[in-house]
Enzyme design. Structure first.
Site, PDB file in Angstrom:
ATOM      1  N   TRP A 284       0.962  -1.135   0.039  1.00  0.00           N
ATOM      2  CA  TRP A 284      -0.088  -0.117  -0.023  1.00  0.00           C
ATOM      3  C   TRP A 284       0.994   1.281   0.027  1.00  0.00           C
ATOM      4  O   TRP A 284       0.306   2.151  -0.707  1.00  0.00           O
ATOM      5  CB  TRP A 284      -0.864   0.007   1.217  1.00  0.00           C
ATOM      6  CG  TRP A 284      -1.988  -1.280   1.125  1.00  0.00           C
ATOM      7  CD1 TRP A 284      -1.790  -2.207   1.859  1.00  0.00           C
ATOM      8  CD2 TRP A 284      -3.138  -1.442   0.124  1.00  0.00           C
ATOM      9  NE1 TRP A 284      -3.063  -2.976   1.283  1.00  0.00           N
ATOM     10  CE2 TRP A 284      -3.621  -2.561   0.369  1.00  0.00           C
ATOM     11  CE3 TRP A 284      -3.421  -0.654  -0.988  1.00  0.00           C
ATOM     12  CZ2 TRP A 284      -4.722  -2.819  -0.483  1.00  0.00           C
ATOM     13  CZ3 TRP A 284      -4.562  -0.946  -1.528  1.00  0.00           C
ATOM     14  CH2 TRP A 284      -5.104  -1.994  -1.369  1.00  0.00           C
TER      15      TRP A 284
ATOM     16  N   ASP B 257      -0.440   6.736   6.798  1.00  0.00           N
ATOM     17  CA  ASP B 257      -1.515   5.972   6.295  1.00  0.00           C
ATOM     18  C   ASP B 257      -1.643   4.872   7.398  1.00  0.00           C
ATOM     19  O   ASP B 257      -0.793   3.770   7.583  1.00  0.00           O
ATOM     20  CB  ASP B 257      -1.315   5.172   4.944  1.00  0.00           C
ATOM     21  CG  ASP B 257      -2.377   4.129   4.744  1.00  0.00           C
ATOM     22  OD1 ASP B 257      -3.124   3.888   5.679  1.00  0.00           O
ATOM     23  OD2 ASP B 257      -2.193   3.456   3.567  1.00  0.00           O
TER      24      ASP B 257
ATOM     25  N   LYS C 102     -11.034  -1.821   9.204  1.00  0.00           N
ATOM     26  CA  LYS C 102     -10.280  -2.906   9.969  1.00  0.00           C
ATOM     27  C   LYS C 102     -10.251  -2.914  11.161  1.00  0.00           C
ATOM     28  O   LYS C 102     -10.733  -3.810  11.984  1.00  0.00           O
ATOM     29  CB  LYS C 102      -8.819  -2.746   9.486  1.00  0.00           C
ATOM     30  CG  LYS C 102      -8.593  -3.027   8.088  1.00  0.00           C
ATOM     31  CD  LYS C 102      -7.306  -2.545   7.453  1.00  0.00           C
ATOM     32  CE  LYS C 102      -7.160  -2.292   5.740  1.00  0.00           C
ATOM     33  NZ  LYS C 102      -7.438  -3.554   5.072  1.00  0.00           N
TER      34      LYS C 102
END
Ligand code: PMP
Length: 383
Positions: free
Chosen positions: A121, A195, A219
């Protein structure tokens, strides 16, 4: 109307909830208490006679949902008053363009933005920066990477550019199963953009070290559809006014994350998760529990020659535990047998293969114990 049933729920279920153990990397498991509350509120929230899915986003009920979600988010994360909390859409991926568009004004004093590439990511974030920054008169610079060993460690050599507009990094690498034990050594005064999609609120966080933190909720915080952004107030004004309205943090901050019709349900459910974290003792309690849960599974890896973890020990994630058996064929067998035993979502991402057990905040300890037992039994059978 009912959905067609898939395979019947196996015998090895969570005794308390009668549901199987869900190791999905995201959307992931939500706390039982939150799901029960949602069940009731979908029908009628706060005695209003209307369910949460049907309320106007400008009405009193949603006003209160918003106030409480923001208040609880601030309380849990100990967020100082000079930071704004935004509830946005577009997932964490949309932050890959919003960050440069807001924090890298064309013609400004900056020529570079730095990226730390610690996984899949993080690479995606860099790729988007590389695409957008030249058009803004800048360049995306790689300040560190762990690509040489397939991201099995946390980068430890840094080459920051002289005056970056920000440094972007990813606190937990969901796919490779590595996590920063503490923040990278970002030069004093440089804006840290993190992030934190897969480990936000899994441990205490010192927000003052960051310029901007973002996370897709699905999540650790709630369902998909809500992206939480925590941004230091002074950064709101960096954004050029000609950036499209919906892409300016400033606009969302000014309009309290209700510039247009927001994802009411996702924010409401995320708000319930903040309340749940508070009821469990906050982030210190989350961290303790997550450490204990992960240790149950890592202990099996460490005491076996049959299993091999992907991450170096010092870089191990408490959220995503990645491992393999002796062969790809056995890995497949493992995932299949585990599913039949009520342990779902263990197949690793296609870029790493093997298995991945995601043990986010709401994942129960009993599920980690069940997986550890399954791993030992599987090794006995196939090792
Ligand atoms: N960053 C990280 C660390 C992630 O784990 C994910 C999703 N798995 C993303 C970004 C992308 O999130 P979204 O699907 O919300 O865009």
């Amino acid at each position: 109307m009912t959905l067609t049933a898939s395979a019947p729920v196996s015998a090895a279920v969570n005794a308390a909830s009668k549901r199987i153990f869900n190791f999905s990397a995201g959307p992931g498991v939500l706390p039982d208490e939150v799901l029960r509350q949602i069940q009731a509120d979908v029908w009628d929230i706060a005695g209003s006679g209307i369910g949460i899915l049907e309320h106007s986003h400008r009405g009193k009920v949603v006003d209160r949902v918003w106030e409480e979600a923001e208040r609880d988010c601030r309380e849990v994360g100990n967020i100082p008053a000079n930071y704004k909390v935004l509830f946005l859409t577009g997932g964490a991926t949309s932050q890959n363009h919003m960050v440069p568009m807001n924090l890298f004004p064309k013609g400004g004093q900056w020529k570079t933005a730095d990226y730390i590439i610690s996984g899949y990511w993080a690479q995606k974030s860099f790729d988007e920066g590389k695409k957008l920054l030249p058009g803004l008169g800048g360049e995306a610079h790689v300040a560190a990477t762990s690509e040489d060993r397939n991201h099995c460690y946390i980068p430890d050599k840094f080459n920051f550019s002289a005056n970056p507009a920000y440094v972007h990094w990813t606190s937990n690498n969901t796919i490779f199963g590595t996590e920063w034990p503490s923040e990278p050594p970002i030069p004093e005064g440089v804006v840290s953009v993190c992030d934190a999609s897969s480990d936000i609120y899994s441990r205490p966080i010192d927000v003052t070290k960051y310029g901007l933190i973002y996370a897709g909720a699905q999540k650790n915080l709630g369902p998909a559809g809500c992206t939480v952004v925590i941004i230091r107030e002074d950064l709101l004004e960096r954004c050029p006014k000609d950036v499209p309205t919906m892409l300016q943090y400033r606009v969302h901050a000014k309009d309290g994350s209700r510039h247009n019709t927001p994802p009411v349900f996702a924010v409401y459910a995320t708000g319930l998760v903040f309340k749940w974290i508070k009821s469990q003792g906050g982030l210190a309690a989350m961290q303790k529990r997550n450490q204990e849960k992960a240790a149950i599974i890592y202990d099996v890896l460490d005491s076996s020659k049959f299993y091999r973890g992907h991450a170096d020990k010092a870089a191990r994630s408490l959220m995503n535990i990645t491992f393999r058996t002796l062969s790809e064929q056995l890995d497949e067998q493992f995932v299949k047998e585990a599913k039949a035993a009520g342990l779902d979502g263990l197949k690793g991402h296609r870029s790493t293969g093997g298995m991945r057990a995601s043990t986010y905040n709401a994942f129960p300890r009993a599920g980690c114990e069940a997986l550890a037992q399954f791993m030992r039994d599987f090794e006995r059978k196939h090792g």
